[in-house]
Every structure is written in structure tokens, then in C-alpha cells.
Design a protein around this motif. Sequence first.
Motif, PDB file in Angstrom:
ATOM      1  N   TYR A  59       0.928  -1.412   0.277  1.00 57.84           N
ATOM      2  CA  TYR A  59      -0.110  -0.601   0.270  1.00 57.84           C
ATOM      3  C   TYR A  59       1.000   0.930   0.489  1.00 57.84           C
ATOM      4  O   TYR A  59       2.214   1.202  -0.481  1.00 57.84           O
ATOM      5  CB  TYR A  59      -0.731   0.124   1.362  1.00 57.84           C
ATOM      6  CG  TYR A  59      -2.082  -1.780   1.515  1.00 57.84           C
ATOM      7  CD1 TYR A  59      -3.120  -1.003   0.580  1.00 57.84           C
ATOM      8  CD2 TYR A  59      -1.694  -2.691   1.783  1.00 57.84           C
ATOM      9  CE1 TYR A  59      -4.189  -1.484   0.529  1.00 57.84           C
ATOM     10  CE2 TYR A  59      -2.719  -3.292   1.601  1.00 57.84           C
ATOM     11  CZ  TYR A  59      -4.004  -3.010   1.570  1.00 57.84           C
ATOM     12  OH  TYR A  59      -4.563  -4.510   0.713  1.00 57.84           O
ATOM     13  N   CYS A  60       0.584   2.445   0.562  1.00 56.72           N
ATOM     14  CA  CYS A  60       1.027   3.346   0.800  1.00 56.72           C
ATOM     15  C   CYS A  60       1.637   3.853   2.181  1.00 56.72           C
ATOM     16  O   CYS A  60       0.375   3.173   3.269  1.00 56.72           O
ATOM     17  CB  CYS A  60       0.828   4.519  -0.021  1.00 56.72           C
ATOM     18  SG  CYS A  60      -0.804   5.240   0.943  1.00 56.72           S
ATOM     19  N   THR A  77       1.840   6.988   5.302  1.00 55.03           N
ATOM     20  CA  THR A  77       1.280   8.032   5.737  1.00 55.03           C
ATOM     21  C   THR A  77       2.304   8.733   6.694  1.00 55.03           C
ATOM     22  O   THR A  77       2.351   8.413   7.534  1.00 55.03           O
ATOM     23  CB  THR A  77       0.123   8.862   5.391  1.00 55.03           C
ATOM     24  OG1 THR A  77      -0.397   7.829   6.722  1.00 55.03           O
ATOM     25  CG2 THR A  77      -0.941   8.854   4.656  1.00 55.03           C
ATOM     26  N   GLU A 124       4.071   5.879  -1.643  1.00 55.01           N
ATOM     27  CA  GLU A 124       3.740   4.640  -2.636  1.00 55.01           C
ATOM     28  C   GLU A 124       4.985   3.063  -2.607  1.00 55.01           C
ATOM     29  O   GLU A 124       5.878   3.322  -2.188  1.00 55.01           O
ATOM     30  CB  GLU A 124       3.721   4.831  -3.572  1.00 55.01           C
ATOM     31  CG  GLU A 124       3.281   3.676  -4.651  1.00 55.01           C
ATOM     32  CD  GLU A 124       1.529   3.311  -4.548  1.00 55.01           C
ATOM     33  OE1 GLU A 124       1.025   3.710  -3.488  1.00 55.01           O
ATOM     34  OE2 GLU A 124       0.979   2.529  -5.085  1.00 55.01           O
ATOM     35  N   LYS A 125       3.806   2.050  -2.153  1.00 57.01           N
ATOM     36  CA  LYS A 125       4.084   0.799  -1.720  1.00 57.01           C
ATOM     37  C   LYS A 125       6.446   1.487  -1.105  1.00 57.01           C
ATOM     38  O   LYS A 125       7.273   0.765  -1.539  1.00 57.01           O
ATOM     39  CB  LYS A 125       5.066   0.034  -3.181  1.00 57.01           C
ATOM     40  CG  LYS A 125       3.798   0.365  -4.229  1.00 57.01           C
ATOM     41  CD  LYS A 125       3.658  -0.987  -4.066  1.00 57.01           C
ATOM     42  CE  LYS A 125       1.958  -1.138  -5.033  1.00 57.01           C
ATOM     43  NZ  LYS A 125       1.194  -0.793  -4.882  1.00 57.01           N
ATOM     44  N   ALA A 146      -2.570   3.381   6.136  1.00 55.26           N
ATOM     45  CA  ALA A 146      -2.169   3.507   4.252  1.00 55.26           C
ATOM     46  C   ALA A 146      -3.944   4.812   3.900  1.00 55.26           C
ATOM     47  O   ALA A 146      -4.252   4.183   4.420  1.00 55.26           O
ATOM     48  CB  ALA A 146      -2.799   2.156   3.925  1.00 55.26           C
ATOM     49  N   GLN A 149       1.350   7.287 -11.129  1.00 57.83           N
ATOM     50  CA  GLN A 149       0.746   6.876  -9.836  1.00 57.83           C
ATOM     51  C   GLN A 149       0.083   7.783  -9.131  1.00 57.83           C
ATOM     52  O   GLN A 149       0.085   9.220  -8.896  1.00 57.83           O
ATOM     53  CB  GLN A 149       1.718   6.682  -8.688  1.00 57.83           C
ATOM     54  CG  GLN A 149       2.968   5.841  -9.596  1.00 57.83           C
ATOM     55  CD  GLN A 149       2.534   4.024  -9.518  1.00 57.83           C
ATOM     56  OE1 GLN A 149       1.004   3.839  -8.985  1.00 57.83           O
ATOM     57  NE2 GLN A 149       2.074   3.544 -10.323  1.00 57.83           N
ATOM     58  N   THR A 160      -0.819   8.185  -6.102  1.00 56.85           N
ATOM     59  CA  THR A 160      -0.177   8.251  -4.966  1.00 56.85           C
ATOM     60  C   THR A 160       0.909   9.966  -4.808  1.00 56.85           C
ATOM     61  O   THR A 160       0.940  10.570  -4.401  1.00 56.85           O
ATOM     62  CB  THR A 160       0.589   7.180  -4.167  1.00 56.85           C
ATOM     63  OG1 THR A 160      -0.429   5.568  -4.240  1.00 56.85           O
ATOM     64  CG2 THR A 160       0.703   7.019  -2.819  1.00 56.85           C
ATOM     65  N   ASP A 161       1.654   9.606  -6.254  1.00 60.71           N
ATOM     66  CA  ASP A 161       3.062  10.233  -6.577  1.00 60.71           C
ATOM     67  C   ASP A 161       1.976  12.069  -6.368  1.00 60.71           C
ATOM     68  O   ASP A 161       2.249  13.090  -5.797  1.00 60.71           O
ATOM     69  CB  ASP A 161       3.474  10.505  -8.129  1.00 60.71           C
ATOM     70  CG  ASP A 161       4.959   8.942  -7.506  1.00 60.71           C
ATOM     71  OD1 ASP A 161       5.041   8.510  -6.276  1.00 60.71           O
ATOM     72  OD2 ASP A 161       5.305   8.636  -8.001  1.00 60.71           O
TER      73      ASP A 161
END
Length: 289
Positions: A169-170, A172, A189-190, A201, A228, A230-231
Motif C-alpha cells: 500500500y502506501c 502516510t 507509495e509502496k 494506508a 501513480q 499517490t505521487d
Amino acid sequence: MKVRKAVIPAAGLGTRMLPATKTVPKEMLPLVDKPVLQYIIEEAVESGIEDILIVTNRAKSAMDDYFDYFPELEHRLCRSGREEQAHQLRAVADMANFFYVRQRETRGLGHAIARARHFVGDEPFAVLLGDDIMMSKTPVLKQLIDAAEKYNCSCVGGQAVSDEALPAYCTTDLTHVEGRVYDVHHIVEKPKPEEVMSNFAILGRYVLTPDIFDILDATPPGRNGEIQLTDGLAELCHRERMVYVDFEGRRFDTGNLTGFLEATMEFALRHHETGAWLREYIKEKAKDL
Ligand code: UTP
């Protein structure tokens, strides 16, 4: 801030669910008696969303057909005394105003969401991933919209995941605001073990300001050559306030086999036609295991 529009990216290739998803979109796989996508749209509508854009592709026209009228079928049902069923089919098509846009190349979740710029215009909007299903008392998206509207900013939803699951996942960097709400300072991310900032996440639900579009357009391809989301979120939370809601509810990733089976069992156990039967079946089966 008022959130009226939602975007559902559903143009992925669904490679984790092959061969079933070679010709049937994973979002259209049936979970007990409804396609996965219908649960997601019901959550959006129950959260106050009126206009829904589904990001689709050339292999997924089953999705727009599903949210359309089918007069011949309705007529046949009515002729055989099944008016209630005909009415239910029509109600699905009338749940919201549906719009579609094609992602012409499969270039990642961020690229799929960037296709929504013209639909969204200058308003904040919700994003619901097309394969993440929630089971909750208050719709998960509503929990996010309430926070976004209260703090007048973007909002991402998630939960703490285990150390073993986190690399998928990511991670935070958060500080507590109140209740289940946190400020977001950074997202990776990851994450590799040394990059982990917390186990919180982000899981499939977002409310974003339209500022995300310029960011996504400028985001270079990341992992697998894909853009992505997330980026883009990491950049958005540096530029403006973003909050995180540790949402109440249970999330199922129906895009992989075990997640899909888990969701099928849980929804079947709660369904009025299948619940009692499945409970008995499991008890019987358990005796042989
Ligand atoms: P996933 O990574 O879970 O979907 O993307 P996928 O790529 O279809 O799955 P696998 O790994 O090949 O099995 C999350 C969501 O983003 C959408 C997917 O449809 C899913 O709802 N998505 C992903 C797009 O719309 N476009 C893309 O280019 C990638």
C-alpha cells in the motif's frame, strides 16, 4: 465546499483476476446478486453524490450497458408478472446521472483520474476505486465528505494495515486533528522498510480539489511506467491542506481472488435469500475439514 461529483476509475486490466477478467470487467463480476460496481455506486449515492463519471476502456462496454434502460427485458418481465423486478432494473439506471470517458491507454490510476478534468471542472470531487468495496454503517465516502467539507480541503480515507501488508500500500506521515481525522504531511507509495512513517494506508476513497489535475499532468511515470495517483497526492498535500480519515467500516479488495471470495462470503452471509442457507452450509462443511 460541497461535493456533488464522483469519479470511478474502472479502466484497469484486472490481471490478478485472469482468466475471468479477460472478457468480463472485474468491476462487473457478481458479488452475490449485484456487480461489484453497483455496490460502489450505491455508496456514492448514499453519500450525496449526484453525477458519476466512470473511466472505462474499449473492453468494458458492459459497464455503461448495465446503467442503461433495457426496455425489451423490462417488458418481458412485466408480461410475466415480474413488475417488481422490472422496476428494480430501472431504479439502478436512475440512481444517478452517469457519464463515461475512455482511458485510451492503460497508463495507471493517476492517468485514469486525469481523464476526469472536463467532467469535474472547478469543483471538489470524490474518487472511489472500482474494485474496493466497503461495508459500514455510515457510508465510507460520506465520512470523507463530512471531513472535507468541515476542513474545506482534500481528504483521503484509509485504515492501519499490518506491517506485512504495508509494502503493498502506501505509508502516510500524519498528525492528529480530532476524532478520526488527521492532517497529512507526506505520503510514500509502496514503502521500503526504512521509508515507513506510519501503518495508516490510503484505501480506495478520496475527496480531491481540482488542483490535482495540473499536478497529475506534470507527474512523470513511476513504477511500471504508470502515472501513480499517490505521487500526485504526495505533491497535493505539500501544496495545500489535506486530511486523512481513519474510516469506520470494513474494506474488501475485490481485485484479487481471496479479497473477492471474502467479500462474496460476507455479503452472502448478510443477504436475505442466502444468509441462512450459507451459514448451514459452512457448518456442515466444517465437519469434513
Ligand atoms: P488496480 O491496480 O487495482 O487495477 O487499480 P488493475 O490494474 O486493473 O489490477 P491488476 O493489478 O492488473 O489486477 C485500482 C483501480 O484503478 C483502475 C482499476 O480499474 C481499479 O479500479 N485503473 C488502474 C484504471 O482505471 N486505469 C489504469 O490504468 C489502472
